[in-house]
Design a protein around this motif. Structure first.
Motif, mmCIF file in Angstrom:
data_model
loop_
_atom_site.group_PDB
_atom_site.id
_atom_site.type_symbol
_atom_site.label_atom_id
_atom_site.label_comp_id
_atom_site.label_asym_id
_atom_site.label_seq_id
_atom_site.Cartn_x
_atom_site.Cartn_y
_atom_site.Cartn_z
ATOM 1 N N UNK A 161 -43.057 67.254 124.347
ATOM 2 C CA UNK A 161 -42.265 67.032 123.139
ATOM 3 C C UNK A 161 -40.947 67.791 123.217
ATOM 4 N N UNK A 162 -41.005 69.070 123.565
ATOM 5 C CA UNK A 162 -39.800 69.897 123.679
ATOM 6 C C UNK A 162 -38.799 69.267 124.649
ATOM 7 N N UNK A 163 -39.292 68.771 125.775
ATOM 8 C CA UNK A 163 -38.417 68.191 126.787
ATOM 9 C C UNK A 163 -37.829 66.852 126.365
ATOM 10 N N UNK A 164 -38.449 66.174 125.404
ATOM 11 C CA UNK A 164 -38.003 64.846 124.992
ATOM 12 C C UNK A 164 -36.883 64.865 123.960
ATOM 13 N N UNK A 165 -36.698 65.995 123.278
ATOM 14 C CA UNK A 165 -35.721 66.053 122.193
ATOM 15 C C UNK A 165 -34.728 67.190 122.403
ATOM 16 N N UNK A 166 -33.626 67.137 121.658
ATOM 17 C CA UNK A 166 -32.619 68.199 121.747
ATOM 18 C C UNK A 166 -32.582 69.051 120.485
#
Length: 157
Positions: free
Chosen positions: A80-85
């Motif tokens: 999740x962290x890697x998918x969003x900014x």
């Protein structure tokens, strides 16, 4: 904590953004249980993501009673962290044990880029926060978990 070059990392900036949002007017954080739901929330204009412990557990076919271990929650949260900014807060259940476990959990969540966590004050085994029949740990034990969490973090944000 800034880098040796004097600038904040992406995750340090996200932690600052989240803190500013909370201190300001507060912020509504939609719950996400995987990367695509987080991306949809970001696209809809939300300023942060709440990584739901119940959502993570249910997505793996489990009830929310503490069956996912720290490493599983970290792996799913990292997607999740890697998918969003935008900043993400994770449900850290009870800190995955006593105060010593909370220390490790804080360090591990911080290492994957989580902007914040919350820790429940339930006895083990825990129950979903939406269900009745929960029992709480002592105030003293919860204060120890909070103190340990604060001491364990690397980024003061």
């Amino acid at each position: 904590m800034t880098s040796s070059r004097g600038y904040m990392t992406k995750f340090q900036e996200q932690r600052k953004q989240l803190r500013d949002l909370i201190i300001g007017q507060g912020v509504m954080l939609p719950g996400a249980f995987n990367a695509i739901t987080a991306k949809l929330a970001e696209r809809a204009g939300f300023k942060g993501i709440y990584i739901s412990g119940a959502g993570l557990a249910n997505g793996q076919g489990f009830p929310d009673i503490g069956l996912l271990c720290l490493s599983e929650v970290l792996t799913l949260s990292k997607y999740i962290v890697d998918a969003v900014s935008i900043p993400c807060i994770a449900d850290a259940d009870t800190g995955f044990g006593e105060a010593i476990n909370v220390s490790r959990a804080v360090k591990e969540f911080e290492a994957i880029g989580i902007a914040g966590i919350h820790i429940e004050d339930q006895i083990l085994p825990k129950r979903c926060g939406h269900l009745s029949g929960k029992e709480l740990i002592s105030t003293k034990a919860m204060c120890e978990k909070i103190k340990t969490a604060v001491l364990a973090r690397q980024d003061e944000r």
